[in-house]
Scaffold this motif. Structure first.
Motif, PDB file in Angstrom:
ATOM      1  N   PRO A 160     -58.167 -40.974 -47.694  1.00  0.00           N
ATOM      2  CA  PRO A 160     -56.790 -40.688 -47.708  1.00  0.00           C
ATOM      3  C   PRO A 160     -56.404 -39.844 -46.420  1.00  0.00           C
ATOM      4  CG  PRO A 160     -57.978 -39.877 -49.897  1.00  0.00           C
ATOM      5  CD  PRO A 160     -59.109 -40.245 -48.989  1.00  0.00           C
ATOM      6  N   THR A 161     -55.310 -40.298 -45.807  1.00  0.00           N
ATOM      7  CA  THR A 161     -54.805 -39.661 -44.652  1.00  0.00           C
ATOM      8  C   THR A 161     -53.258 -39.508 -44.938  1.00  0.00           C
ATOM      9  OG1 THR A 161     -54.634 -41.504 -43.476  1.00  0.00           O
ATOM     10  CG2 THR A 161     -56.609 -40.407 -43.058  1.00  0.00           C
ATOM     11  N   PRO A 162     -52.568 -38.678 -44.210  1.00  0.00           N
ATOM     12  CA  PRO A 162     -51.161 -38.754 -44.471  1.00  0.00           C
ATOM     13  C   PRO A 162     -50.458 -40.202 -44.304  1.00  0.00           C
ATOM     14  CG  PRO A 162     -51.719 -36.430 -43.676  1.00  0.00           C
ATOM     15  CD  PRO A 162     -52.860 -37.533 -43.737  1.00  0.00           C
ATOM     16  N   ALA A 163     -50.963 -40.779 -42.950  1.00  0.00           N
ATOM     17  CA  ALA A 163     -50.534 -41.902 -42.490  1.00  0.00           C
ATOM     18  C   ALA A 163     -50.726 -43.052 -43.771  1.00  0.00           C
ATOM     19  CB  ALA A 163     -50.765 -42.399 -41.218  1.00  0.00           C
ATOM     20  N   GLY A 164     -52.103 -43.126 -43.964  1.00  0.00           N
ATOM     21  CA  GLY A 164     -52.686 -44.088 -44.784  1.00  0.00           C
ATOM     22  C   GLY A 164     -52.121 -43.909 -46.320  1.00  0.00           C
ATOM     23  N   VAL A 165     -51.733 -42.739 -46.747  1.00  0.00           N
ATOM     24  CA  VAL A 165     -51.127 -42.693 -48.259  1.00  0.00           C
ATOM     25  C   VAL A 165     -49.628 -42.999 -47.974  1.00  0.00           C
ATOM     26  CG1 VAL A 165     -50.252 -40.735 -49.794  1.00  0.00           C
ATOM     27  CG2 VAL A 165     -52.612 -41.072 -48.823  1.00  0.00           C
ATOM     28  N   THR A 186     -53.238 -28.762 -50.231  1.00  0.00           N
ATOM     29  CA  THR A 186     -53.580 -28.768 -48.808  1.00  0.00           C
ATOM     30  C   THR A 186     -53.079 -30.311 -48.163  1.00  0.00           C
ATOM     31  OG1 THR A 186     -55.648 -27.551 -48.973  1.00  0.00           O
ATOM     32  CG2 THR A 186     -55.493 -29.174 -47.332  1.00  0.00           C
ATOM     33  N   PHE A 187     -52.959 -31.461 -49.243  1.00  0.00           N
ATOM     34  CA  PHE A 187     -52.552 -32.372 -48.675  1.00  0.00           C
ATOM     35  C   PHE A 187     -50.955 -32.789 -48.554  1.00  0.00           C
ATOM     36  CE2 PHE A 187     -52.032 -37.091 -48.661  1.00  0.00           C
ATOM     37  CZ  PHE A 187     -52.997 -37.648 -47.809  1.00  0.00           C
ATOM     38  N   TYR A 188     -50.333 -31.932 -49.693  1.00  0.00           N
ATOM     39  CA  TYR A 188     -48.818 -31.660 -49.491  1.00  0.00           C
ATOM     40  C   TYR A 188     -48.471 -31.186 -48.124  1.00  0.00           C
ATOM     41  CZ  TYR A 188     -47.884 -33.385 -54.220  1.00  0.00           C
ATOM     42  OH  TYR A 188     -47.748 -34.009 -55.402  1.00  0.00           O
ATOM     43  N   ALA A 247     -46.792 -31.898 -42.061  1.00  0.00           N
ATOM     44  CA  ALA A 247     -46.954 -31.876 -40.685  1.00  0.00           C
ATOM     45  C   ALA A 247     -47.075 -33.238 -40.122  1.00  0.00           C
ATOM     46  CB  ALA A 247     -48.289 -31.077 -40.697  1.00  0.00           C
ATOM     47  N   ALA A 248     -47.082 -34.204 -40.932  1.00  0.00           N
ATOM     48  CA  ALA A 248     -47.249 -35.582 -40.439  1.00  0.00           C
ATOM     49  C   ALA A 248     -45.658 -36.289 -40.066  1.00  0.00           C
ATOM     50  CB  ALA A 248     -47.973 -36.606 -41.408  1.00  0.00           C
ATOM     51  N   GLY A 249     -45.653 -37.110 -39.102  1.00  0.00           N
ATOM     52  CA  GLY A 249     -44.613 -37.594 -38.439  1.00  0.00           C
ATOM     53  C   GLY A 249     -44.217 -38.605 -39.608  1.00  0.00           C
ATOM     54  N   ILE A 250     -43.991 -38.653 -40.783  1.00  0.00           N
ATOM     55  CA  ILE A 250     -43.547 -39.892 -41.918  1.00  0.00           C
ATOM     56  C   ILE A 250     -42.251 -39.641 -41.933  1.00  0.00           C
ATOM     57  CG2 ILE A 250     -45.727 -40.185 -42.400  1.00  0.00           C
ATOM     58  CD1 ILE A 250     -45.258 -38.647 -45.051  1.00  0.00           C
ATOM     59  N   PRO A 251     -41.371 -40.825 -42.306  1.00  0.00           N
ATOM     60  CA  PRO A 251     -39.946 -40.751 -42.584  1.00  0.00           C
ATOM     61  C   PRO A 251     -39.814 -39.789 -43.859  1.00  0.00           C
ATOM     62  CG  PRO A 251     -40.707 -42.909 -42.481  1.00  0.00           C
ATOM     63  CD  PRO A 251     -42.065 -41.953 -42.403  1.00  0.00           C
ATOM     64  N   ASP A 252     -38.477 -39.430 -43.747  1.00  0.00           N
ATOM     65  CA  ASP A 252     -37.879 -38.534 -44.818  1.00  0.00           C
ATOM     66  C   ASP A 252     -37.812 -39.344 -46.374  1.00  0.00           C
ATOM     67  OD1 ASP A 252     -38.180 -36.368 -43.140  1.00  0.00           O
ATOM     68  OD2 ASP A 252     -35.992 -35.996 -42.985  1.00  0.00           O
ATOM     69  N   ASP A 253     -37.625 -40.479 -46.344  1.00  0.00           N
ATOM     70  CA  ASP A 253     -37.493 -41.393 -47.317  1.00  0.00           C
ATOM     71  C   ASP A 253     -38.801 -42.020 -47.716  1.00  0.00           C
ATOM     72  OD1 ASP A 253     -37.805 -43.313 -45.326  1.00  0.00           O
ATOM     73  OD2 ASP A 253     -35.995 -44.444 -45.723  1.00  0.00           O
ATOM     74  N   ALA A 254     -40.150 -41.639 -47.544  1.00  0.00           N
ATOM     75  CA  ALA A 254     -41.189 -42.317 -47.765  1.00  0.00           C
ATOM     76  C   ALA A 254     -41.427 -42.131 -49.092  1.00  0.00           C
ATOM     77  CB  ALA A 254     -42.455 -41.555 -46.820  1.00  0.00           C
TER      78      ALA A 254
END
Length: 548
Positions: A275-280, A297-299, A304-311
């Motif tokens: 699991p990674t933020p981008a992969g999840v 920790t994962f939350y 901290a990851a640059g994922i969209p706010d509507d992800a």
């Protein structure tokens, strides 16, 4: 003999088929998709194949497997034929894994191919193992999937092998094919006649404070955690899709990705990748889960990851466990992604969560209230009950509690006290009935003769924009006195000013709770479950401060 006949595997699979849900998707994801009918059939076939291979009821079968349909089938099949499934962490090295195999006295090991090298290394230290079973190549459609190439394979396993030595069955040789074992189970036989108290599952603790130990769970406990937390708190429904960052070899993960979705007739999304933020985020976009499970920790990593706010638009509810969820991380995540998170407290020994917030009733900074079906109490150092608002050692009781640790008599007697499980956590019960975590009992800090909760100081630190992660631990100074020290990982693009952070804590907390030192680290050491290794953090702090 005993009471009612009950087999957890039948409860999770056959029951859904009998209820007319055979065509509904049970598991899906990059490694393959199975309906409930397919899952039930393959589980029964593999169970029969394992029995024909010589696996015996109540014998341990150890699994070193990534999250994929074959893993779910294997766990269910082992329980169905009366043996004990032992899924273990895929993060161990050969020496560590060898010690676990010897401890479990397993004769059969099942692995997915990416872990074959470490399993081979472990087997050099585990002479009792006679059989190694390997699944197909990672990335294939897989023997578990609808396009299985084993659907026409019949007969018994390697007729030519039956006269060979145990070593030829795979422990030291090439290994048996999981597909062969599956095919050898046709036609499938009936499920083993087990009951609620029959052994079903062992789960090893992470072993952060000592050697890992196996918590032994019964068939009935699997139904218990569904009826308590899964149904009454999580409110899982047949139309839910579950995605868990915690893997199947964790108590938290096996509930999220197996027990709850299968018991409810819902769908589990399995991803064998790390699991990674981008992969999840990619899996959420592809699979549209409605229930999402992770740890604090994962939350924090997702924030901290640059994922969209509507992800997380498809997610109706987030769940957090493993360690207490800081109120600030909850506020940030819900504010950015619009997903409510219910934090809860569970343990390997209890099989899942026994204190939890509830949807629509979240009390930030607390673990919530006692889950229906459990009882909790707080005791002082002398074993006397404490009043609301006073810290105490947390004990819990409920039907899902393990029967004890395998071959750990002294530790079992310390932790399992009659009907009560001593969790090792220090909590406060508030007037409203919610429980607030002060940390592990051995993590509390006595500064100036007054107890300080590291969780409280950490929650304050996380409110500062420069702090990404933090851990507050005790440092023993030259005079032998304890002082709170903050080890901080800066937020992306930020720099930490130690004096500013200490002042920030003094402004928001009683002065004695403020950290006396702030140490900036690149990362915090964590266990395989993502929990902060506070023992290691204390050692790092002592080393750094000792050099000043």
């Amino acid at each position: 003999m005993t009471s009612e006949s009950f087999n957890a595997s039948v409860f999770l699979t056959d029951r859904q088929v009998e209820a007319g849900r055979g065509d509904h998707v049970a598991v899906t994801g990059p490694a393959g998709t199975l309906t409930y009918a397919q899952l039930a059939t393959r589980t029964a076939e593999l169970a029969t194949g394992l029995a024909r291979l010589g696996v015996r009821p109540e014998e341990r079968v150890l699994l070193v497997m990534s999250d994929r349909p074959e893993t779910v089938i294997t766990i269910l099949a082992v329980m169905r034929m009366g043996a004990v499934a032992v899924p273990v962490s895929t993060m161990y090295n050969g020496t560590e894994l060898g010690a676990l195999i010897r401890d479990a006295r397993a004769r059969t090991v099942v692995a997915t191919p990416e872990f074959e090298p470490v399993v081979r290394a472990a087997l050099t230290q585990a002479p009792e193992v006679t059989t190694l079973i390997l699944t197909g190549e990672a990335g294939e459609a897989g023997e578990a999937g609808e396009t299985s190439g084993t659907s026409e394979a019949h007969g018994t396993i390697g007729t030519s092998r039956t006269s060979e030595s145990p070593e030829a069955l795979g422990a030291r040789g090439p290994g048996l094919s999981w597909a062969e074992v599956l095919a050898s189970g046709r036609p499938a036989g009936p499920a083993y006649e087990s009951w609620r108290d029959s052994p079903a599952l062992w789960l090893y603790t992470s072993g952060t404070t000592g050697a890992p130990k196996a918590a032994m769970h019964r068939h009935g406990a699997i139904r218990d955690v569904y009826e308590t937390y899964g149904r009454q708190v999580l409110g899982i429904r047949p139309d839910d899709r579950c995605l868990s960052v915690a893997r199947l070899f964790f108590a938290y993960g096996i509930g999220n990705s197996m027990f709850f979705p299968l018991a409810a007739g819902a769908t589990a999304v399995l991803d064998p990748a790390r699991p990674t933020p981008a992969g999840v985020a990619a899996q959420v976009a592809a699979e549209r889960p409605t229930l999402f499970f992770a740890g604090p920790t994962f939350y924090a990593a997702l924030l901290a990851a640059g994922i969209p706010d509507d992800a997380f638009a498809s997610v109706r509810l987030g769940v957090s466990a493993g360690e207490a969820l800081p109120a600030e991380i909850l506020r940030r995540f819900t504010g950015r992604f619009g997903v409510e998170i219910i934090d809860g407290l569970g343990s390997t020994e209890a099989l899942h969560i026994f204190i939890s917030n509830a949807p629509g009733q979240v009390r930030p900074g607390t673990s919530g209230t006692v889950v229906p079906g459990y009882e909790a109490r707080l005791l002082d150092d002398h074993g006397a009950p404490v009043k609301d608002g006073r810290p105490g050692h947390l004990l819990v009781r409920g039907d899902s509690i393990a029967t004890g640790y395998w071959c750990r008599t002294a530790t079992t007697r310390q932790v399992f006290q009659g009907e009560w499980l001593r969790t090792g956590d220090t909590y406060v019960r508030e007037q409203d009935g919610s429980y607030r975590c002060l940390g592990r009992s051995n993590d509390m800090i006595k500064a100036g003769g007054i107890w300080v909760s590291p969780m409280e100081v950490e929650d304050r630190l996380l409110r500062h924009e420069s702090v990404g992660e933090c851990a507050v631990v005790a440092y023993i100074d030259g005079e032998g006195l304890e002082k709170p020290v903050a080890c901080v990982v800066p937020a992306p693009g930020r720099q930490v000013d130690a004096g500013e952070l200490i002042g920030f804590c003094r402004d928001g907390l009683a002065s004695f709770k403020r950290p006396r030192e702030v140490l900036v680290l690149d990362e915090l050491p964590k266990t395989a479950t993502g929990k902060i290794q506070r023992v290691v953090v204390r050692r790092i702090a002592a080393d750094l401060l000792g050099k000043q």
